[in-house]
Scaffold this active site. Structure first.
Site, PDB file in Angstrom:
ATOM      1  CE1 TYR A  64      -3.738  -3.016   0.565  1.00 12.24           C
ATOM      2  CE2 TYR A  64      -4.160  -0.974  -0.320  1.00 12.24           C
ATOM      3  CZ  TYR A  64      -4.604  -2.828  -0.211  1.00 12.24           C
ATOM      4  OH  TYR A  64      -5.421  -2.722  -0.038  1.00 12.24           O
ATOM      5  CG  HIS A 115     -14.662  -0.811  -3.650  1.00 13.52           C
ATOM      6  ND1 HIS A 115     -13.316  -1.740  -4.846  1.00 13.52           N
ATOM      7  CD2 HIS A 115     -15.235  -1.264  -3.588  1.00 13.52           C
ATOM      8  CE1 HIS A 115     -14.873  -2.380  -5.573  1.00 13.52           C
ATOM      9  NE2 HIS A 115     -15.862  -2.399  -5.306  1.00 13.52           N
ATOM     10  CB  CYS A 126      -8.524   3.459  18.311  1.00 13.44           C
ATOM     11  SG  CYS A 126      -8.124   4.490  17.977  1.00 13.44           S
ATOM     12  CB  CYS A 145      -4.941   3.492  20.731  1.00 11.83           C
ATOM     13  SG  CYS A 145      -5.366   2.581  19.534  1.00 11.83           S
TER      14      CYS A 145
END
Ligand code: BV8
Ligand code: ZN
Length: 239
Positions: A64, A115, A126, A145
């Site tokens: 990605y 998408h 979270c 977090c």
């Protein structure tokens, strides 16, 4: 091109575009299933899944991240820009399977990302989410977090965002013309949108260098690239 259907198109009140990876191909972004659809030795279909992410978050994030850098360097092409300019003449809605944000960067104002978006990042635990256009130093990136972040895209096996899908079905059912550009119509449920349009007597136009599984259902099919054809489609309204 389009002479014999220009009246049909000009008399429309609302045009819905259903777009896929092919419309961004001329912006230098590989399609999913074309010959350029492989990354290293992996098939995109194997990587764009929640299982792949859990099994190897680092590998999926490398994929990605590389796509993000390519997409941020890419520019909208004549096809994206023609769709955006069409808004000066008629009500236009874009239902895109793409996650690259190029329709919005071209100026389209009503875009539904079926998408998700590679620009938007969310936490796996979270409710943190944010548009992030910088490179991640640490892969996989962590949320404040402490849990892993992920791209806010829809992976195979994951449901589409409910509100987006509901709106997409409504727009598909309420258009006079649907233009299906740059998609193989292999992926569901996005590939049912032309069926909703047809059921409501919309005029279906396909723009794709290759035939698709729905070519025989189309009212008009142009075997050419979207970057070349969509400016011609726009000129119907300018003449
Ligand atoms: C869901 C985001 C239910 C990620 C994407 C069997 C087993 C398992 C699952 C299934 C199965 N059968 C069906 C399914 C469902 C599955 C599916 O459809 N699988 C297919 C492959 C069989 N669908 C899902 O899983 C969807 N979710 O069904 O959820 C559910 C409900 C409730 C609860 C739980 C679950 C989710 C699907 C979304 C997947 N995510 N992308 C990422 O991008 O990293 S899909 C991915 O494929 C991209 O978004 C891409 O856009 C999309 C579709 O492909 P295309 O856009 O059409 O691209 P493609 O390469 O295929 O074709 C390009 C076309 O362009 C070609 O026709 C080419 O000729 C043309 N072209 C090339 N150059 C040009 C051009 N055209 C114009 N101009 C050019 N220059
Ligand atoms: Zn978090």
């Amino acid at each position: 091109m389009f002479e014999e259907i220009s009246e049909e198109i000009k008399n429309a009140n609302k045009i819905v575009f259903v777009t896929g990876a092919g419309i961004s191909q001329e912006s230098g972004i590989p399609t999913f299933r074309g010959k350029d659809g492989l990354w290293r030795k992996y098939d995109a279909m194997q990587l764009a899944t929640i299982d792949a992410f859990h099994a190897n978050p680092k590998l999926v994030w490398e994929w990605y991240n590389e796509r993000r850098m390519n997409i941020f360097a890419a520019k909208p092409n004549n096809g994206h820009e023609a769709i955006a300019e069409l808004e000066n003449y008629i009500d236009v809605v874009v239902l895109t399977q793409n996650i690259d944000g190029l329709h919005q960067r071209a100026g389209s104002s009503k875009v539904f990302e079926l998408h998700g978006s590679i620009v938007r990042i969310k936490c796996t635990v979270c409710d943190y989410q944010n548009d992030v256009i910088t490179n991640f130093e640490q892969i996989p990136p962590k949320c404040i977090c402490g849990n892993m972040l992920r791209p806010d895209v829809v992976w195979f096996g994951e449901p589409l965002p409910q509100n987006v899908w509901r709106q997409a079905m409504i727009h598909a059912s309420q258009c006079d013309v649907m233009v299906i550009a740059g998609t193989s119509l292999v992926v569901s449920p996005a590939n049912t949108l032309p069926i909703y349009a047809k059921q409501n007597n919309a005029f279906l136009v396909e723009i794709n260098p290759e035939r698709t599984i729905m070519t025989s259902d189309m009212d008009y099919s142009v075997r050419d690239s979207s970057a070349r054809v969509l400016p011609e489609f726009l000129s119907i309204f300018k003449s």
